[in-house]
Motif scaffolding. Structure first.
Motif, short mmCIF file in Angstrom:
data_model
loop_
_atom_site.label_atom_id
_atom_site.label_comp_id
_atom_site.label_asym_id
_atom_site.label_seq_id
_atom_site.Cartn_x
_atom_site.Cartn_y
_atom_site.Cartn_z
N ALA A 1 6.22 13.60 -4.13
CA ALA A 1 6.54 14.09 -5.48
C ALA A 1 6.78 15.60 -5.44
CB ALA A 1 5.41 13.74 -6.46
N ASP A 2 5.94 16.31 -4.68
CA ASP A 2 6.11 17.77 -4.55
C ASP A 2 7.45 18.11 -3.90
OD1 ASP A 2 3.61 18.14 -5.63
OD2 ASP A 2 2.60 18.45 -3.70
N LEU A 3 7.79 17.34 -2.87
CA LEU A 3 9.08 17.57 -2.18
C LEU A 3 10.23 17.39 -3.16
CD1 LEU A 3 10.24 16.28 1.27
CD2 LEU A 3 11.57 15.72 -0.75
N ALA A 4 10.20 16.31 -3.94
CA ALA A 4 11.29 16.03 -4.89
C ALA A 4 11.38 17.14 -5.94
CB ALA A 4 11.09 14.68 -5.55
N GLU A 5 10.21 17.63 -6.35
CA GLU A 5 10.15 18.69 -7.37
C GLU A 5 10.74 20.01 -6.85
OE1 GLU A 5 7.35 18.48 -10.34
OE2 GLU A 5 9.11 19.55 -11.09
N SER A 6 10.78 20.17 -5.52
CA SER A 6 11.25 21.43 -4.95
C SER A 6 12.75 21.45 -4.70
CB SER A 6 10.51 21.71 -3.62
OG SER A 6 11.10 20.97 -2.56
N ILE A 7 13.43 20.34 -4.98
CA ILE A 7 14.87 20.26 -4.71
C ILE A 7 15.66 20.99 -5.81
CG2 ILE A 7 16.85 18.72 -4.46
CD1 ILE A 7 14.88 16.57 -3.43
N GLY A 8 16.58 21.85 -5.41
CA GLY A 8 17.56 22.45 -6.34
C GLY A 8 16.95 23.00 -7.61
N ASP A 9 17.50 22.60 -8.75
CA ASP A 9 17.01 23.03 -10.05
C ASP A 9 16.88 21.79 -10.94
OD1 ASP A 9 19.57 22.45 -11.33
OD2 ASP A 9 20.32 24.23 -10.35
N GLY B 1 0.80 -1.22 0.00
CA GLY B 1 0.00 0.00 0.00
C GLY B 1 0.83 1.27 0.00
N GLY B 2 2.13 1.16 0.29
CA GLY B 2 3.02 2.32 0.26
C GLY B 2 3.96 2.26 -0.94
N LEU B 3 5.07 2.94 -0.83
CA LEU B 3 6.01 3.02 -1.94
C LEU B 3 7.39 2.57 -1.51
CD1 LEU B 3 5.48 6.58 -3.46
CD2 LEU B 3 5.09 4.41 -4.63
N THR B 4 8.07 1.86 -2.40
CA THR B 4 9.47 1.56 -2.17
C THR B 4 10.26 2.17 -3.32
OG1 THR B 4 8.94 -0.45 -0.98
CG2 THR B 4 11.17 -0.28 -1.87
N ILE B 5 11.23 3.00 -2.96
CA ILE B 5 12.00 3.73 -3.96
C ILE B 5 13.47 3.36 -3.83
CG2 ILE B 5 12.60 6.02 -4.85
CD1 ILE B 5 10.00 7.07 -3.76
N GLY B 6 14.06 2.92 -4.94
CA GLY B 6 15.46 2.50 -4.96
C GLY B 6 16.39 3.68 -4.70
N ALA B 7 17.57 3.36 -4.13
CA ALA B 7 18.48 4.41 -3.66
C ALA B 7 18.98 5.33 -4.77
CB ALA B 7 19.68 3.76 -2.96
N THR B 8 19.18 4.80 -5.99
CA THR B 8 19.73 5.66 -7.03
C THR B 8 18.65 6.25 -7.93
OG1 THR B 8 20.16 3.76 -8.47
CG2 THR B 8 21.99 4.50 -7.07
N THR B 9 17.41 6.22 -7.47
CA THR B 9 16.32 6.88 -8.20
C THR B 9 16.52 8.40 -8.05
OG1 THR B 9 14.91 5.04 -7.58
CG2 THR B 9 13.81 7.00 -8.42
N THR B 10 16.43 9.12 -9.17
CA THR B 10 16.71 10.56 -9.12
C THR B 10 15.50 11.35 -8.62
OG1 THR B 10 15.98 10.97 -11.38
CG2 THR B 10 18.29 10.38 -11.08
N HIS B 11 15.77 12.57 -8.19
CA HIS B 11 14.69 13.45 -7.75
C HIS B 11 13.69 13.69 -8.90
CE1 HIS B 11 17.54 13.83 -4.63
NE2 HIS B 11 18.21 14.85 -5.11
N ALA B 12 14.21 13.82 -10.13
CA ALA B 12 13.32 14.05 -11.29
C ALA B 12 12.43 12.83 -11.51
CB ALA B 12 14.15 14.34 -12.53
N GLU B 13 12.98 11.63 -11.30
CA GLU B 13 12.17 10.42 -11.48
C GLU B 13 11.06 10.33 -10.43
OE1 GLU B 13 15.64 7.68 -13.60
OE2 GLU B 13 15.40 7.63 -11.43
N VAL B 14 11.38 10.71 -9.20
CA VAL B 14 10.34 10.69 -8.14
C VAL B 14 9.28 11.75 -8.45
CG1 VAL B 14 9.91 11.11 -5.68
CG2 VAL B 14 11.89 9.76 -6.38
#
Lengths: 264, 161
Positions: free
Chosen positions: A92-100, A65-78
């Motif tokens: 997804a919003d958090l990942a989108e807010s990282i850096g540029d 019911g939750g999510l498992t995300i691999g360690a080398t998945t990029t912020h853009a992919e999330v």
């Protein structure tokens, strides 16, 4: 940059071998913090072990019911994942807010949490959601994983392989970014879960922490107004050219209210 | 020294590099592709943006050896058959540059935006260009150029249907 020997192994077993054979070896994930660190000669590894060739560290999947995300998945992919948008839009919003965009195209989940920058966004997401960090040796609860400024519970030869995020009832992340770097001056991740309300704060202190006063107020009434009478102590908060400790304490409450409002 | 092999602007290239060689150093000094600029060398200004396997990246914050086997596109790879890419044409027509130093990075970054979102709003263009700095502060005409290029590319896509 000092020179080093470069390796791009295909399996975790090879990584373990390279780490045990070379005492001063370091892992390279997206490199968006590590390569600038090397350029400034703040680190001098003998060997760089690039994790990008290891298929089992990549990818996003639904689990329990939750999510498992691999360690080398990029912020853009999330940020761009339909699955994350559907199950955990706050992440997804958090990942989108990282850096540029360029940093998000290379920077990874595992790299970010292993570095544990006090102003990074992901630590708030992991602690806020009560995530579990999976490593090459064990599982570690998010609160036990982040132990201090740039410090984690990881042992020398231990590698983050994935992070499991349980699905909350509702959640949101609100951040007051440094306008130049987009790192969090203060970022607050709020989640209402079956086990209660969790409020995780990044950027404000040397390490991510749970704001228990805010959690208690929100447990009684999950609304922005419930936080009006609560004050956040400035003791021990960061103070630098960007913001005083008092201002950060103020921002913790403001960002928490915004996150609660956004969570709905 | 390790040998690195990659495809740059459609052509397979290889060269011997020290592992610490940055991708931007390999492109500029190894291949003579000096269209990709080094501005800040600290991952902030975006002058060195190129595409690696279809994603825009800062070539000053990636090692050349990390691009082994990758498809790399630089600003030199955009113009086809002697005619400017619509983004290049739009920067030319809308005075999207003053000194021009940031332009290759602005164009390579905007290219990924338009590949993902052919019809961005002005706010979306400004947000996307977060990682690109213009030291002449010529942002208004840069944003205007990207929007003009988006319109031109949508028109071309419609004409092709």
């Amino acid at each position: 940059m000092y020179n080093f020997t470069y390796h791009r192994p295909r399996t975790l077993a090879e990584v373990a071998q390279l780490l045990s054979a070379n005492e001063d070896a370091k892992l390279l994930a997206g490199g968006q913090t590590f390569i600038p660190t090397l350029k400034q000669r703040l680190a001098q590894p003998s060997d760089l072990v690039d994790l990008s060739g290891i298929a089992e560290l990549k990818g996003i999947r639904e689990e329990g019911g939750g999510l498992t995300i691999g360690a080398t998945t990029t912020h853009a992919e999330v940020a761009g994942s339909e699955l994350v948008r559907r199950l955990l839009p706050a992440l997804a919003d958090l990942a989108e807010s990282i850096g540029d965009p360029q940093v998000r195209n290379l920077g990874t989940l595992g790299g970010s949490i292993s570095n544990n920058d006090p102003a990074a966004d992901y630590p708030a997401g992991l602690v806020g959601l009560g995530a579990t960090v999976r490593t090459s040796k064990r599982e570690i609860g998010a609160e036990d994983f982040f132990t201090g400024m740039f410090e984690t519970a990881l042992e020398e030869d231990e590698i983050v392989t994935a992070v499991h995020f349980p699905k909350p009832e509702k959640a949101a992340y609100a951040k007051f970014p440094n306008p130049a770097s987009r790192y969090a001056i203060v970022g607050v991740f709020v989640a209402r879960t079956g086990g209660g309300v969790r409020v995780a704060v990044t950027g404000a202190a040397p390490c991510v922490f749970r704001a228990t006063e805010l959690e208690n107020a929100l447990a009684a009434d999950f609304s922005p107004a419930a936080l009006d009478g609560v004050s956040v102590p400035a003791d021990g908060l960061n103070e630098d050219i960007h913001a005083s400790a008092e201002y950060r304490a103020h921002l913790v409450k403001v960002m928490a209210k915004r996150a609660v409002a956004a969570a709905g | 020294m390790p040998t690195v092999t990659m495809t740059v602007n459609g052509k397979q290239v290889s060269g011997e590099v020290e592992p610490r060689t940055l991708l931007v150093e390999f492109l500029r000094e190894g291949l003579g592709l000096t269209g990709t600029h080094v501005g800040c060398d600290t991952s902030q200004c975006g002058c060195c943006v190129v595409h690696v396997d279809g994603r825009s990246v800062k070539a000053c914050t990636m090692l050349a050896v990390q691009a082994e086997g990758a498809e790399v596109t630089t600003i030199e790879g955009l113009a086809a058959d002697g005619s400017l890419h619509p983004l290049q044409q739009a920067f030319h027509e809308n005075h999207g540059l003053q000194c021009g130093f940031c332009t290759p990075g602005m164009i390579m970054s905007s290219l990924e935006l338009l590949q993902r979102n052919p019809d961005p709003s002005e706010a979306e263009v400004r947000e996307w260009l977060e990682g690109n700095l213009c030291r002449c502060t010529g942002y208004h005409n840069i944003v205007k150029s990207v929007l003009a290029a988006a319109a031109a590319m949508r028109g071309a896509a419609r004409a092709a249907e």
